[in-house]
Design a protein around this motif. Structure first.
Motif, PDB file in Angstrom:
ATOM      1  N   LEU A  32       3.561   6.377  -5.995  1.00 17.34           N
ATOM      2  CA  LEU A  32       3.105   5.717  -7.099  1.00 17.34           C
ATOM      3  C   LEU A  32       1.902   6.829  -7.769  1.00 17.34           C
ATOM      4  O   LEU A  32       2.608   7.679  -8.286  1.00 17.34           O
ATOM      5  CB  LEU A  32       3.420   4.143  -7.747  1.00 17.34           C
ATOM      6  N   ALA A  33       2.073   6.143  -6.915  1.00 16.67           N
ATOM      7  CA  ALA A  33       0.359   7.093  -7.596  1.00 16.67           C
ATOM      8  C   ALA A  33       0.360   8.804  -7.472  1.00 16.67           C
ATOM      9  O   ALA A  33       0.078   9.797  -8.240  1.00 16.67           O
ATOM     10  CB  ALA A  33      -1.315   7.324  -6.669  1.00 16.67           C
ATOM     11  N   LYS A  53       3.302  10.389  -7.436  1.00 19.13           N
ATOM     12  CA  LYS A  53       3.803  10.874  -8.530  1.00 19.13           C
ATOM     13  C   LYS A  53       3.497  10.695  -9.927  1.00 19.13           C
ATOM     14  O   LYS A  53       3.963  11.265 -11.659  1.00 19.13           O
ATOM     15  CB  LYS A  53       5.312   9.992  -8.965  1.00 19.13           C
ATOM     16  N   GLY A  54       2.086  10.173  -9.879  1.00 20.17           N
ATOM     17  CA  GLY A  54       1.151  10.674 -11.429  1.00 20.17           C
ATOM     18  C   GLY A  54       1.625   9.615 -12.388  1.00 20.17           C
ATOM     19  O   GLY A  54       1.054   8.920 -13.216  1.00 20.17           O
ATOM     20  N   LYS A  55       1.721   7.967 -11.769  1.00 23.20           N
ATOM     21  CA  LYS A  55       2.504   7.046 -12.122  1.00 23.20           C
ATOM     22  C   LYS A  55       0.986   5.522 -11.652  1.00 23.20           C
ATOM     23  O   LYS A  55       1.417   4.958 -10.429  1.00 23.20           O
ATOM     24  CB  LYS A  55       3.637   6.289 -11.977  1.00 23.20           C
ATOM     25  N   SER A  56      -0.176   6.160 -12.028  1.00 20.55           N
ATOM     26  CA  SER A  56      -1.192   4.839 -11.649  1.00 20.55           C
ATOM     27  C   SER A  56      -1.584   4.487 -12.255  1.00 20.55           C
ATOM     28  O   SER A  56      -2.102   3.212 -12.576  1.00 20.55           O
ATOM     29  CB  SER A  56      -2.504   6.427 -11.272  1.00 20.55           C
ATOM     30  N   SER A  57      -0.689   4.272 -13.849  1.00 22.31           N
ATOM     31  CA  SER A  57      -1.085   3.263 -14.550  1.00 22.31           C
ATOM     32  C   SER A  57      -0.562   1.905 -14.491  1.00 22.31           C
ATOM     33  O   SER A  57       0.743   1.951 -13.698  1.00 22.31           O
ATOM     34  CB  SER A  57      -1.055   3.533 -16.361  1.00 22.31           C
ATOM     35  N   GLY A 112       2.479   1.711  -3.350  1.00 20.87           N
ATOM     36  CA  GLY A 112       0.736   2.334  -4.581  1.00 20.87           C
ATOM     37  C   GLY A 112       1.036   3.686  -4.410  1.00 20.87           C
ATOM     38  O   GLY A 112       0.407   4.444  -5.231  1.00 20.87           O
ATOM     39  N   ALA A 113       0.684   3.913  -2.965  1.00 16.16           N
ATOM     40  CA  ALA A 113       0.223   5.267  -2.889  1.00 16.16           C
ATOM     41  C   ALA A 113       1.181   6.842  -3.443  1.00 16.16           C
ATOM     42  O   ALA A 113       0.971   7.428  -3.987  1.00 16.16           O
ATOM     43  CB  ALA A 113      -0.103   5.743  -1.067  1.00 16.16           C
ATOM     44  N   SER A 137       3.409   2.456 -16.987  1.00 17.29           N
ATOM     45  CA  SER A 137       3.969   3.345 -15.963  1.00 17.29           C
ATOM     46  C   SER A 137       4.185   2.797 -14.671  1.00 17.29           C
ATOM     47  O   SER A 137       5.763   2.885 -14.410  1.00 17.29           O
ATOM     48  CB  SER A 137       2.923   4.682 -15.712  1.00 17.29           C
ATOM     49  N   GLN A 138       4.122   1.519 -14.188  1.00 19.43           N
ATOM     50  CA  GLN A 138       4.155   1.304 -12.740  1.00 19.43           C
ATOM     51  C   GLN A 138       5.398   0.749 -12.653  1.00 19.43           C
ATOM     52  O   GLN A 138       6.399   0.089 -12.480  1.00 19.43           O
ATOM     53  CB  GLN A 138       2.752   1.283 -11.978  1.00 19.43           C
ATOM     54  N   GLN A 171       0.732  -1.217   0.400  1.00 17.65           N
ATOM     55  CA  GLN A 171      -0.262  -0.499   0.176  1.00 17.65           C
ATOM     56  C   GLN A 171       0.997   1.203   0.057  1.00 17.65           C
ATOM     57  O   GLN A 171       0.881   2.268  -0.716  1.00 17.65           O
ATOM     58  CB  GLN A 171      -0.967   0.147   1.494  1.00 17.65           C
TER      59      GLN A 171
END
Length: 220
Positions: free
Chosen positions: A180-181, A183-187, A177-178, A190-191, A174
């Motif tokens: 990365l999101a 940083k704008g890397k939610s796809s 994931g948080a 991109s992750q 978690q």
């Protein structure tokens, strides 16, 4: 995306091959990145088997030795930017193919050449994780996942170690994931790119077993 390879059981339990007529041949370290890393991986496996009694040769090597073998594949993946999972897979696949060829020769003479070509593989200094929390967490997460996948063919040989690695990964899920999101890397794509980059960075930190010790001390 390339699937992370498994280390074949034939290499993990490889015995030292007997030389043919005329004695062992002199070997040279190849210059091709895949061949070079695969050769050094076989040399590492052979070196780990020296002095073992026959009953032990049929068993998988300890996890630090397995990590040492796989480290050459990871370092080959960092030979050019971006980190190449294809190159890692090619090295792991190539190791058992050249195992007999290398161990029937004077493989011992390649030990210093491999150390010079891959200094991170023989690093003795303590491992320092990246100062950036996300970089450190992703490095630990991706290296643990790689080792788990690569050594899955070894059955239950490393149950205790991987139980700790899996617990650490669950603990980091978690948080990673948080971050990365944020940083704008939610796809997923991109992750995946970010995780691949951090696996390459983890390889440069030092021997995988030592890196994982540092990870468990920080996040286990």
């Amino acid at each position: 995306m390339t699937t992370m390879p498994r280390l074949p059981l034939t290499l993990a339990t490889m015995a030292l091959a007997l030389p043919g007529c005329g004695g062992p041949k002199t070997l040279a370290l190849p210059t091709d990145p895949v061949e070079q890393a695969a050769t050094c991986g076989v040399v590492a496996a052979a070196e780990a088997r020296v002095g073992q009694p026959p009953a032990e040769i049929a068993k998988p090597l300890p996890l630090p030795a397995q990590g040492h073998i796989l480290h050459y594949a990871l370092l080959a993946g960092t030979a050019a930017e971006p980190f190449s999972r294809d190159r890692v897979a090619a090295v792991v696949a190539r190791m058992p193919q050249i195992g007999d060829q290398v161990t029937k020769g004077k493989w011992q003479t390649l030990v210093p050449a491999c150390a010079a070509a891959y200094p991170q593989a023989v690093q003795t200094a303590p491992v320092t994780l990246p100062a950036n929390p996300l970089d450190a967490q992703l490095s630990c997460y991706t290296l643990a996942a790689f080792l788990d996948k690569a050594l899955s063919a070894q059955g239950n040989s490393y149950v205790a170690e991987f139980a700790r690695y899996d617990a650490m990964r669950r603990n980091l899920d978690q948080r990673i994931g948080a971050k990365l999101a944020a940083k704008g890397k939610s796809s997923a794509e991109s992750q995946a790119d970010e995780r691949s980059e951090r696996l390459g960075a983890a390889a440069k930190l030092g021997p995988p077993a030592k890196v994982m010790d540092a990870c468990l001390a920080q996040y286990g």
